[in-house]
Write an enzyme that holds these catalytic residues in place. Structure first.
Site, PDB file in Angstrom:
ATOM      1  N   LYS A   1      51.774  37.740  42.373  1.00  0.00           N
ATOM      2  CA  LYS A   1      51.016  38.606  41.319  1.00  0.00           C
ATOM      3  C   LYS A   1      51.496  39.835  41.069  1.00  0.00           C
ATOM      4  CE  LYS A   1      46.475  36.420  42.300  1.00  0.00           C
ATOM      5  NZ  LYS A   1      45.247  36.423  43.184  1.00  0.00           N
TER       6      LYS A   1
ATOM      7  N   GLN B   1      41.724  39.586  47.165  1.00  0.00           N
ATOM      8  CA  GLN B   1      42.023  37.977  47.314  1.00  0.00           C
ATOM      9  C   GLN B   1      40.864  37.344  48.318  1.00  0.00           C
ATOM     10  OE1 GLN B   1      44.818  36.576  45.894  1.00  0.00           O
ATOM     11  NE2 GLN B   1      44.061  34.729  47.118  1.00  0.00           N
TER      12      GLN B   1
ATOM     13  N   ASP C   1      38.773  38.950  37.557  1.00  0.00           N
ATOM     14  CA  ASP C   1      38.704  37.472  38.185  1.00  0.00           C
ATOM     15  C   ASP C   1      37.531  36.936  37.498  1.00  0.00           C
ATOM     16  OD1 ASP C   1      40.488  36.407  39.778  1.00  0.00           O
ATOM     17  OD2 ASP C   1      39.888  37.562  41.294  1.00  0.00           O
TER      18      ASP C   1
END
Ligand code: NDP
Length: 304
Positions: free
Chosen positions: A58, A102, A125
């Site tokens: 990422k 994460q 997200d």
């Protein structure tokens, strides 16, 4: 690409590469025309090797499209309060437009508290209740990355989706539910199936579009697929691969690709289908949030 046996293979890797190119163009325009460099902060707690690889990828792709990238690696035993304090700091940082923690996090940390602390405006997200609500009622904002990637592939390869019957197998907050919202917006007729659905093969056989997000290797068979249907396989499953050597594994999807390929009209392979789209859509969401935070209209080709 068309396979010799039927379905057109949806090359998500190639599409994601093109998407990253478009994102880089938008980032360059934000910099030169508005003096804004979109910034993404990724927070990882603990040392899970798979998560580490994912987070490193990422960060690398963030830099490649010209964005500002920050990566915070915290030890597995970090107190919950410290993680929450870091998120608060990033919420207030004007150089950061997207915050991603994460998951999963170690057991002593409550993931719901983490999600609730992320500023909705920076929730790339699309996990916070506010982002989920905005998606539901069609307000601008970040969109769950994997479903956004699936939608982009469907639009590009299949075209107009209106009137099609979409069957989504899986009802998770991460994939199934937001996918249903996005396909409703496209004027599909949407059925969401799950582990308690009766006659799943019969339901899937009615679908013009199948989105498989289950986490069960090769569960959806070719004889469940309506001829010509678009099959989007979100599943990522590691299975033993004795042919590759003792203890070796390979990645397969939720769809039995070999039997579905001759029947489907379009199909995503695993790997190389939906997977590469997820990180690209995270970057797209960061351009969207950077635009919205600065009072600009996000680029249309990066939003649903
Ligand atoms: P979850 O485990 O959160 O959800 C799985 C869903 O599948 C649940 O709704 C469950 O039903 C349903 N399900 C389980 N067994 C069956 C069954 N036998 N028949 C019908 N439905 C069933 O998974 P996620 O949504 O997070 O992920 C799904 C898959 O997608 C995984 O393989 C994951 O690795 C992959 N994934 C891939 C991503 C990518 O970037 N390509 C990103 C995210 C996920 P119920 O609700 O009734 O329990």
């Amino acid at each position: 690409m068309t396979s010799q046996t039927g379905a057109q293979i949806i090359d998500g890797k190639a599409y994601a590469e093109g998407l990253r190119g478009r994102i880089a163009g938008h980032v360059a325009r934000l910099k030169t025309e508005h003096g804004i460099t979109p910034g993404l902060a990724v927070v990882i707690v603990g040392h899970d090797p798979a998560s580490q690889i994912y987070v490193t990828n990422k960060a690398k792709q963030t830099v490649e499209v010209g964005m500002h990238s920050e990566k915070y690696e915290l030890p597995a035993d970090v107190p919950e309060a410290e993680v929450l304090a870091l998120i608060e700091k990033l919420n207030a940082d004007p150089a950061i437009h997207g915050i991603l923690v994460q998951l999963p996090v170690p057991r002593h940390i409550d993931p719901n508290k983490i999600i609730a602390t992320i500023a909705p405006a920076k929730d790339v997200d699309c996990f916070t209740p506010e982002s989920v609500g905005r998606l539901q009622i069609g307000l601008p904002g970040p969109v769950s990355c994997t479903p956004l990637g699936c939608l982009m592939l469907l639009r590009d390869f299949v075209g107009d989706l209106a009137g099609k019957h979409a069957v989504i197998v899986g009802r998770s907050n991460l994939v199934g539910k937001p996918m249903a919202q996005l396909l409703l917006r496209e004027n599909c007729t949407v059925t969401v199936a799950h582990s308690r659905t009766a006659d799943l093969p019969g339901i899937v056989r009615q679908a013009d579009i199948v989105v498989a997000a289950v986490g069960r290797p090769l569960m959806i068979k070719g004889d469940w697929i309506k001829p010509g249907a678009a099959v989007i396989d979100v599943g990522i499953n590691r299975v033993p691969a004795p042919d590759k050597g003792e203890g070796k594994t390979r990645t397969v999807g939720d769809v039995d690709y070999a039997s579905a390929l001759p029947v489907a009209g379009w199909i995503t392979p695993v790997p190389g289908g939906v997977g590469p789209m997820t990180i690209a859509c995270l970057l797209a969401n960061t351009v969207t949030t950077a635009s919205l935070i600065n009072g600009l209209v996000p680029p249309k080709d990066l939003t649903p």
